[in-house]
Design a protein around this motif. Structure first.
Motif, PDB file in Angstrom:
ATOM      1  N   SER A  76       0.822  -1.206   0.000  1.00 53.91           N
ATOM      2  CA  SER A  76       0.000   0.000   0.000  1.00 53.91           C
ATOM      3  C   SER A  76       0.861   1.263   0.000  1.00 53.91           C
ATOM      4  O   SER A  76       0.510   2.246  -0.653  1.00 53.91           O
ATOM      5  CB  SER A  76      -0.957   0.004   1.184  1.00 53.91           C
ATOM      6  OG  SER A  76      -0.255   0.071   2.400  1.00 53.91           O
ATOM      7  N   VAL A  77       1.967   1.232   0.704  1.00 55.31           N
ATOM      8  CA  VAL A  77       2.882   2.379   0.671  1.00 55.31           C
ATOM      9  C   VAL A  77       3.436   2.550  -0.740  1.00 55.31           C
ATOM     10  O   VAL A  77       3.484   3.664  -1.277  1.00 55.31           O
ATOM     11  CB  VAL A  77       4.016   2.212   1.703  1.00 55.31           C
ATOM     12  CG1 VAL A  77       5.098   3.262   1.504  1.00 55.31           C
ATOM     13  CG2 VAL A  77       3.469   2.289   3.110  1.00 55.31           C
ATOM     14  N   ILE A  78       3.821   1.451  -1.360  1.00 61.64           N
ATOM     15  CA  ILE A  78       4.326   1.518  -2.725  1.00 61.64           C
ATOM     16  C   ILE A  78       3.244   2.035  -3.670  1.00 61.64           C
ATOM     17  O   ILE A  78       3.506   2.866  -4.547  1.00 61.64           O
ATOM     18  CB  ILE A  78       4.845   0.136  -3.179  1.00 61.64           C
ATOM     19  CG1 ILE A  78       6.102  -0.221  -2.400  1.00 61.64           C
ATOM     20  CG2 ILE A  78       5.109   0.106  -4.673  1.00 61.64           C
ATOM     21  CD1 ILE A  78       6.558  -1.654  -2.583  1.00 61.64           C
ATOM     22  N   GLY A  79       1.998   1.567  -3.493  1.00 66.27           N
ATOM     23  CA  GLY A  79       0.897   2.023  -4.335  1.00 66.27           C
ATOM     24  C   GLY A  79       0.637   3.510  -4.198  1.00 66.27           C
ATOM     25  O   GLY A  79       0.388   4.201  -5.187  1.00 66.27           O
ATOM     26  N   ALA A  80       0.682   4.012  -2.982  1.00 71.24           N
ATOM     27  CA  ALA A  80       0.470   5.441  -2.771  1.00 71.24           C
ATOM     28  C   ALA A  80       1.587   6.264  -3.397  1.00 71.24           C
ATOM     29  O   ALA A  80       1.337   7.304  -4.017  1.00 71.24           O
ATOM     30  CB  ALA A  80       0.363   5.737  -1.280  1.00 71.24           C
ATOM     31  N   ILE A  81       2.808   5.793  -3.271  1.00 70.06           N
ATOM     32  CA  ILE A  81       3.939   6.518  -3.845  1.00 70.06           C
ATOM     33  C   ILE A  81       3.866   6.513  -5.368  1.00 70.06           C
ATOM     34  O   ILE A  81       4.069   7.541  -6.018  1.00 70.06           O
ATOM     35  CB  ILE A  81       5.270   5.918  -3.359  1.00 70.06           C
ATOM     36  CG1 ILE A  81       5.425   6.164  -1.865  1.00 70.06           C
ATOM     37  CG2 ILE A  81       6.449   6.497  -4.124  1.00 70.06           C
ATOM     38  CD1 ILE A  81       6.514   5.342  -1.219  1.00 70.06           C
ATOM     39  N   VAL A  82       3.555   5.369  -5.949  1.00 71.51           N
ATOM     40  CA  VAL A  82       3.442   5.284  -7.410  1.00 71.51           C
ATOM     41  C   VAL A  82       2.292   6.149  -7.899  1.00 71.51           C
ATOM     42  O   VAL A  82       2.394   6.806  -8.937  1.00 71.51           O
ATOM     43  CB  VAL A  82       3.286   3.813  -7.854  1.00 71.51           C
ATOM     44  CG1 VAL A  82       2.876   3.715  -9.306  1.00 71.51           C
ATOM     45  CG2 VAL A  82       4.577   3.059  -7.613  1.00 71.51           C
ATOM     46  N   GLY A  83       1.174   6.164  -7.153  1.00 67.89           N
ATOM     47  CA  GLY A  83       0.056   7.026  -7.534  1.00 67.89           C
ATOM     48  C   GLY A  83       0.451   8.495  -7.539  1.00 67.89           C
ATOM     49  O   GLY A  83       0.085   9.241  -8.456  1.00 67.89           O
ATOM     50  N   GLU A  84       1.202   8.924  -6.552  1.00 69.80           N
ATOM     51  CA  GLU A  84       1.682  10.299  -6.521  1.00 69.80           C
ATOM     52  C   GLU A  84       2.726  10.532  -7.604  1.00 69.80           C
ATOM     53  O   GLU A  84       2.794  11.615  -8.184  1.00 69.80           O
ATOM     54  CB  GLU A  84       2.272  10.621  -5.149  1.00 69.80           C
ATOM     55  CG  GLU A  84       1.249  10.692  -4.051  1.00 69.80           C
ATOM     56  CD  GLU A  84       1.872  10.847  -2.682  1.00 69.80           C
ATOM     57  OE1 GLU A  84       3.121  10.797  -2.573  1.00 69.80           O
ATOM     58  OE2 GLU A  84       1.119  11.009  -1.710  1.00 69.80           O
ATOM     59  N   TYR A  85       3.518   9.522  -7.860  1.00 64.72           N
ATOM     60  CA  TYR A  85       4.561   9.613  -8.879  1.00 64.72           C
ATOM     61  C   TYR A  85       3.944   9.818 -10.253  1.00 64.72           C
ATOM     62  O   TYR A  85       4.414  10.620 -11.045  1.00 64.72           O
ATOM     63  CB  TYR A  85       5.394   8.334  -8.827  1.00 64.72           C
ATOM     64  CG  TYR A  85       6.533   8.260  -9.805  1.00 64.72           C
ATOM     65  CD1 TYR A  85       7.745   8.862  -9.522  1.00 64.72           C
ATOM     66  CD2 TYR A  85       6.406   7.565 -10.997  1.00 64.72           C
ATOM     67  CE1 TYR A  85       8.802   8.780 -10.408  1.00 64.72           C
ATOM     68  CE2 TYR A  85       7.456   7.487 -11.898  1.00 64.72           C
ATOM     69  CZ  TYR A  85       8.651   8.089 -11.593  1.00 64.72           C
ATOM     70  OH  TYR A  85       9.691   8.021 -12.472  1.00 64.72           O
ATOM     71  N   LEU A  86       2.866   9.081 -10.543  1.00 68.46           N
ATOM     72  CA  LEU A  86       2.254   9.128 -11.867  1.00 68.46           C
ATOM     73  C   LEU A  86       1.406  10.369 -12.092  1.00 68.46           C
ATOM     74  O   LEU A  86       1.398  10.898 -13.203  1.00 68.46           O
ATOM     75  CB  LEU A  86       1.397   7.878 -12.099  1.00 68.46           C
ATOM     76  CG  LEU A  86       2.146   6.567 -12.198  1.00 68.46           C
ATOM     77  CD1 LEU A  86       1.170   5.408 -12.330  1.00 68.46           C
ATOM     78  CD2 LEU A  86       3.099   6.587 -13.387  1.00 68.46           C
ATOM     79  N   GLY A  87       0.682  10.804 -11.094  1.00 62.77           N
ATOM     80  CA  GLY A  87      -0.232  11.902 -11.365  1.00 62.77           C
ATOM     81  C   GLY A  87      -0.438  12.841 -10.223  1.00 62.77           C
ATOM     82  O   GLY A  87      -1.499  13.458 -10.132  1.00 62.77           O
ATOM     83  N   GLY A  88       0.515  12.981  -9.376  1.00 67.08           N
ATOM     84  CA  GLY A  88       0.322  13.842  -8.224  1.00 67.08           C
ATOM     85  C   GLY A  88       0.949  15.211  -8.415  1.00 67.08           C
ATOM     86  O   GLY A  88       1.885  15.398  -9.199  1.00 67.08           O
ATOM     87  N   SER A  89       0.416  16.153  -7.690  1.00 64.02           N
ATOM     88  CA  SER A  89       1.013  17.482  -7.668  1.00 64.02           C
ATOM     89  C   SER A  89       1.484  17.820  -6.255  1.00 64.02           C
ATOM     90  O   SER A  89       1.901  18.937  -5.988  1.00 64.02           O
ATOM     91  CB  SER A  89       0.003  18.521  -8.147  1.00 64.02           C
ATOM     92  OG  SER A  89      -1.143  18.484  -7.338  1.00 64.02           O
ATOM     93  N   ALA A  90       1.402  16.825  -5.371  1.00 63.27           N
ATOM     94  CA  ALA A  90       1.869  16.981  -3.997  1.00 63.27           C
ATOM     95  C   ALA A  90       2.139  15.592  -3.451  1.00 63.27           C
ATOM     96  O   ALA A  90       1.698  14.597  -4.000  1.00 63.27           O
ATOM     97  CB  ALA A  90       0.825  17.697  -3.156  1.00 63.27           C
ATOM     98  N   GLY A  91       2.881  15.537  -2.376  1.00 64.91           N
ATOM     99  CA  GLY A  91       3.162  14.262  -1.733  1.00 64.91           C
ATOM    100  C   GLY A  91       4.599  13.815  -1.952  1.00 64.91           C
ATOM    101  O   GLY A  91       5.375  14.434  -2.683  1.00 64.91           O
ATOM    102  N   LEU A  92       4.946  12.711  -1.306  1.00 65.03           N
ATOM    103  CA  LEU A  92       6.326  12.226  -1.359  1.00 65.03           C
ATOM    104  C   LEU A  92       6.690  11.676  -2.736  1.00 65.03           C
ATOM    105  O   LEU A  92       7.832  11.823  -3.173  1.00 65.03           O
ATOM    106  CB  LEU A  92       6.537  11.172  -0.274  1.00 65.03           C
ATOM    107  CG  LEU A  92       6.413  11.686   1.160  1.00 65.03           C
ATOM    108  CD1 LEU A  92       6.523  10.552   2.157  1.00 65.03           C
ATOM    109  CD2 LEU A  92       7.458  12.750   1.432  1.00 65.03           C
TER     110      LEU A  92
END
Length: 144
Positions: A76-92
């Motif tokens: 789940s941590v990896i999923g959240a990071i990849v989600g932010e990586y692919l289309g985020g404008s904020a987050g780690l």
């Protein structure tokens, strides 16, 4: 990302989906691990389905649930990071991308260390919960 947009909903759903399958598979494995003879004894003693679930299947399945949760928390941590990586404008995950694009190595390594610490803390929380909920499981594995 296409279905749920670029907001936090898509990241939560991605993390949840990645966490769901390890837990589901381990629960199925845990329920199947209960010996048929134990179920027969419960039936022979006249135990209801609820009593069998509460006194036999749930305690036998809990180690499998927590084994799945240990894998799921990392996914789940990896999923959240990849989600932010692919289309985020904020987050780690976004900080990883922005620091990589800016060639800012110190910030990139700081974010990676922070992510490793975050993942380790979440994993330790799951293992601590496992020790509190099923203390008999640890003593069986360690021989104490």
């Amino acid at each position: 990302m296409i279905w749920f947009g670029f907001g936090p909903t898509s990241k939560i759903i991605m993390a949840g989906l990645l966490a769901f399958f390890p837990i589901m598979l381990n629960v199925m494995l845990g329920v199947r691990s209960v010996e048929r003879g134990h179920r027969d004894v419960m039936t022979g003693l006249g135990a209801s389905r609820w009593a069998t679930l509460r006194n036999l299947e749930l305690p036998a399945t809990l180690p499998y649930v927590f084994a799945g949760a240990e894998v799921a928390i990392v996914f789940s941590v990896i999923g959240a990071i990849v989600g932010e990586y692919l289309g985020g404008s904020a987050g780690l995950g976004y900080l990883v991308v922005s620091s990589l694009n800016a060639l800012d190595a110190p910030r990139l390594f700081a974010v990676i260390v922070l992510l490793a610490v975050l993942g380790s803390l979440l994993y330790m929380m799951v293992t601590t919960a496992k020790r509190l909920v099923i203390p008999w499981h640890e003593s069986v594995n360690t021989g104490v």
